[in-house]
Design a protein around this motif. Structure first.
Motif, PDB file in Angstrom:
ATOM      1  N   ALA A   1      84.762  78.904  31.303  1.00  0.00           N
ATOM      2  CA  ALA A   1      86.272  78.499  31.614  1.00  0.00           C
ATOM      3  C   ALA A   1      85.921  77.017  31.119  1.00  0.00           C
ATOM      4  O   ALA A   1      86.628  76.059  30.946  1.00  0.00           O
ATOM      5  N   ALA A   2      84.634  76.192  32.212  1.00  0.00           N
ATOM      6  CA  ALA A   2      84.644  74.666  32.026  1.00  0.00           C
ATOM      7  C   ALA A   2      84.221  74.413  30.632  1.00  0.00           C
ATOM      8  O   ALA A   2      84.364  73.750  30.147  1.00  0.00           O
ATOM      9  N   ALA A   3      83.322  75.088  30.329  1.00  0.00           N
ATOM     10  CA  ALA A   3      82.607  74.232  29.203  1.00  0.00           C
ATOM     11  C   ALA A   3      83.593  74.560  27.777  1.00  0.00           C
ATOM     12  O   ALA A   3      83.767  74.214  26.775  1.00  0.00           O
ATOM     13  N   ALA A   4      84.621  75.787  28.027  1.00  0.00           N
ATOM     14  CA  ALA A   4      86.067  75.753  27.573  1.00  0.00           C
ATOM     15  C   ALA A   4      87.207  74.611  27.534  1.00  0.00           C
ATOM     16  O   ALA A   4      86.788  74.027  26.285  1.00  0.00           O
ATOM     17  N   LEU A   5      87.108  74.298  28.368  1.00  0.00           N
ATOM     18  CA  LEU A   5      87.437  72.556  28.481  1.00  0.00           C
ATOM     19  C   LEU A   5      86.870  71.733  28.168  1.00  0.00           C
ATOM     20  O   LEU A   5      87.400  70.469  27.546  1.00  0.00           O
ATOM     21  N   VAL A   6      85.466  71.110  27.953  1.00  0.00           N
ATOM     22  CA  VAL A   6      85.044  70.393  27.579  1.00  0.00           C
ATOM     23  C   VAL A   6      84.904  70.493  25.671  1.00  0.00           C
ATOM     24  O   VAL A   6      85.266  69.674  25.135  1.00  0.00           O
ATOM     25  N   ALA A   7      84.804  71.961  25.370  1.00  0.00           N
ATOM     26  CA  ALA A   7      84.692  72.386  23.703  1.00  0.00           C
ATOM     27  C   ALA A   7      85.390  71.500  23.228  1.00  0.00           C
ATOM     28  O   ALA A   7      86.532  71.465  22.275  1.00  0.00           O
ATOM     29  N   GLU A   8      86.754  71.885  24.503  1.00  0.00           N
ATOM     30  CA  GLU A   8      88.525  71.657  23.538  1.00  0.00           C
ATOM     31  C   GLU A   8      88.509  70.316  22.816  1.00  0.00           C
ATOM     32  O   GLU A   8      89.156  69.735  21.979  1.00  0.00           O
ATOM     33  N   GLN A   9      87.891  69.655  23.888  1.00  0.00           N
ATOM     34  CA  GLN A   9      88.022  68.306  23.595  1.00  0.00           C
ATOM     35  C   GLN A   9      87.385  67.769  22.299  1.00  0.00           C
ATOM     36  O   GLN A   9      87.330  66.201  21.972  1.00  0.00           O
ATOM     37  N   CYS A  10      85.813  68.211  22.129  1.00  0.00           N
ATOM     38  CA  CYS A  10      85.647  68.264  21.058  1.00  0.00           C
ATOM     39  C   CYS A  10      86.441  67.769  19.985  1.00  0.00           C
ATOM     40  O   CYS A  10      87.196  68.945  19.741  1.00  0.00           O
ATOM     41  N   PRO A  11      85.270  67.172  18.826  1.00  0.00           N
ATOM     42  CA  PRO A  11      86.418  67.220  17.479  1.00  0.00           C
ATOM     43  C   PRO A  11      86.146  68.713  16.683  1.00  0.00           C
ATOM     44  O   PRO A  11      85.153  69.414  16.448  1.00  0.00           O
ATOM     45  N   GLY A  12      87.418  69.457  16.118  1.00  0.00           N
ATOM     46  CA  GLY A  12      86.936  70.591  16.067  1.00  0.00           C
ATOM     47  C   GLY A  12      87.435  71.553  17.221  1.00  0.00           C
ATOM     48  O   GLY A  12      87.162  72.757  16.614  1.00  0.00           O
ATOM     49  N   GLY A  13      87.491  71.607  18.204  1.00  0.00           N
ATOM     50  CA  GLY A  13      87.110  71.545  19.655  1.00  0.00           C
ATOM     51  C   GLY A  13      88.328  73.015  19.161  1.00  0.00           C
ATOM     52  O   GLY A  13      89.638  72.388  18.776  1.00  0.00           O
ATOM     53  N   SER A  14      88.392  74.717  19.325  1.00  0.00           N
ATOM     54  CA  SER A  14      89.827  75.153  19.565  1.00  0.00           C
ATOM     55  C   SER A  14      90.452  74.590  21.151  1.00  0.00           C
ATOM     56  O   SER A  14      90.161  75.067  22.341  1.00  0.00           O
ATOM     57  N   PRO A  15      91.610  74.655  21.294  1.00  0.00           N
ATOM     58  CA  PRO A  15      92.693  74.244  22.752  1.00  0.00           C
ATOM     59  C   PRO A  15      92.968  75.355  22.899  1.00  0.00           C
ATOM     60  O   PRO A  15      92.521  76.304  22.821  1.00  0.00           O
ATOM     61  N   VAL A  16      92.824  75.296  24.817  1.00  0.00           N
ATOM     62  CA  VAL A  16      92.471  75.865  25.318  1.00  0.00           C
ATOM     63  C   VAL A  16      94.375  76.226  25.438  1.00  0.00           C
ATOM     64  O   VAL A  16      94.968  76.563  26.077  1.00  0.00           O
ATOM     65  N   GLU A  17      94.662  78.041  25.405  1.00  0.00           N
ATOM     66  CA  GLU A  17      95.995  78.082  24.931  1.00  0.00           C
ATOM     67  C   GLU A  17      95.761  79.118  25.929  1.00  0.00           C
ATOM     68  O   GLU A  17      95.896  80.655  25.402  1.00  0.00           O
ATOM     69  N   SER A  18      95.819  80.006  27.325  1.00  0.00           N
ATOM     70  CA  SER A  18      95.566  80.641  27.771  1.00  0.00           C
ATOM     71  C   SER A  18      96.777  79.869  28.818  1.00  0.00           C
ATOM     72  O   SER A  18      96.699  79.351  29.266  1.00  0.00           O
ATOM     73  N   VAL A  19      97.638  81.098  29.675  1.00  0.00           N
ATOM     74  CA  VAL A  19      98.316  80.779  30.570  1.00  0.00           C
ATOM     75  C   VAL A  19      97.750  80.834  32.203  1.00  0.00           C
ATOM     76  O   VAL A  19      98.372  79.992  32.742  1.00  0.00           O
ATOM     77  N   TYR A  20      96.167  81.513  31.914  1.00  0.00           N
ATOM     78  CA  TYR A  20      95.789  81.149  33.407  1.00  0.00           C
ATOM     79  C   TYR A  20      94.872  80.155  33.088  1.00  0.00           C
ATOM     80  O   TYR A  20      94.080  79.502  33.941  1.00  0.00           O
ATOM     81  N   GLY A  21      94.947  79.421  32.272  1.00  0.00           N
ATOM     82  CA  GLY A  21      94.056  78.047  31.907  1.00  0.00           C
ATOM     83  C   GLY A  21      94.860  77.231  32.541  1.00  0.00           C
ATOM     84  O   GLY A  21      95.865  76.876  33.849  1.00  0.00           O
ATOM     85  N   PRO A  22      94.636  75.570  33.497  1.00  0.00           N
ATOM     86  CA  PRO A  22      94.467  74.587  33.734  1.00  0.00           C
ATOM     87  C   PRO A  22      95.997  73.975  33.030  1.00  0.00           C
ATOM     88  O   PRO A  22      96.839  73.977  32.002  1.00  0.00           O
ATOM     89  N   GLU A  23      97.153  74.268  34.243  1.00  0.00           N
ATOM     90  CA  GLU A  23      98.851  73.520  34.212  1.00  0.00           C
ATOM     91  C   GLU A  23      98.603  72.588  33.869  1.00  0.00           C
ATOM     92  O   GLU A  23      99.238  71.658  32.714  1.00  0.00           O
ATOM     93  N   GLU A  24      98.052  71.703  34.732  1.00  0.00           N
ATOM     94  CA  GLU A  24      98.145  70.535  34.530  1.00  0.00           C
ATOM     95  C   GLU A  24      96.503  70.082  32.995  1.00  0.00           C
ATOM     96  O   GLU A  24      96.183  69.670  33.384  1.00  0.00           O
ATOM     97  N   PRO A  25      97.406  67.679  32.626  1.00  0.00           N
ATOM     98  CA  PRO A  25      95.930  67.637  31.564  1.00  0.00           C
ATOM     99  C   PRO A  25      95.046  66.968  31.708  1.00  0.00           C
ATOM    100  O   PRO A  25      95.160  67.387  33.499  1.00  0.00           O
ATOM    101  N   LEU A  26      93.481  67.879  31.350  1.00  0.00           N
ATOM    102  CA  LEU A  26      92.117  66.966  31.699  1.00  0.00           C
ATOM    103  C   LEU A  26      92.393  65.205  31.102  1.00  0.00           C
ATOM    104  O   LEU A  26      93.020  65.075  30.077  1.00  0.00           O
ATOM    105  N   PRO A  27      91.638  64.641  32.648  1.00  0.00           N
ATOM    106  CA  PRO A  27      91.660  63.290  31.421  1.00  0.00           C
ATOM    107  C   PRO A  27      90.139  63.647  30.082  1.00  0.00           C
ATOM    108  O   PRO A  27      89.323  64.414  30.248  1.00  0.00           O
ATOM    109  N   ARG A  28      89.797  62.245  29.719  1.00  0.00           N
ATOM    110  CA  ARG A  28      89.615  62.251  28.374  1.00  0.00           C
ATOM    111  C   ARG A  28      87.507  63.157  29.434  1.00  0.00           C
ATOM    112  O   ARG A  28      87.572  62.134  30.406  1.00  0.00           O
TER     113      ARG A  28
END
Length: 149
Positions: free
Chosen positions: A63-90
């Protein structure tokens, strides 16, 4: 650990991790992500050959790696109702390599979370494809243009 689907946040440990992120200030969220990745690699960021990785630690690392990868160019957004509700900073760029190390540890034979998925959907099922996509986004961000971002 309850698991109900193949997504990176589709298990109890990842849902708890998401809740932990939502409960802290925005400034502390990168620390929580880093700590989850460090737990998976053994604390020093270099030991990917240690003993079997606990399933909950592995699930949180994914899950943590998915949040890191989401912010990479071309990374897939975390689109899960179970993921964090609040945005993460860079997140800091150095978390990309740590996330890859954590995924190495999750993917090795003997890792509880990996072994569960091998039994459930084989070596090329949806969970394994999701891990491969995370690895691809992280690897491209580390080695591609703007890798230091």
């Amino acid at each position: 650990m309850g698991t109900w689907d193949t997504g990176h946040f589709d298990n109890d440990a990842a849902v708890d991790f998401s809740a932990d992120l939502d409960e802290v200030t925005v400034e502390r969220r990168p620390e929580i992500v880093r700590a989850a990745l460090l737990r998976a690699v053994g604390g020093d960021g270099g030991d990917v050959t240690g003993g079997p990785l606990d399933g909950e630690v592995g699930a949180v690392a994914v899950a943590a790696a998915a949040l890191v990868a989401e912010q990479c160019p071309g990374g897939s957004p975390v689109e899960s109702v179970y993921g964090p509700e609040e945005p993460l900073p860079r997140l800091p760029g150095e978390l990309r390599e740590l996330a890859l190390l954590a995924l190495d540890r999750v993917s090795v034979a003997g890792s509880e979370v990996r072994d569960r998925w091998v039994k459930a959907d084989g070596e090329d099922g949806a969970w394994h494809q999701g891990i491969a996509e995370l690895r691809a986004a992280l690897t491209a961000a580390i080695s591609g243009p703007g890798a230091g971002d």
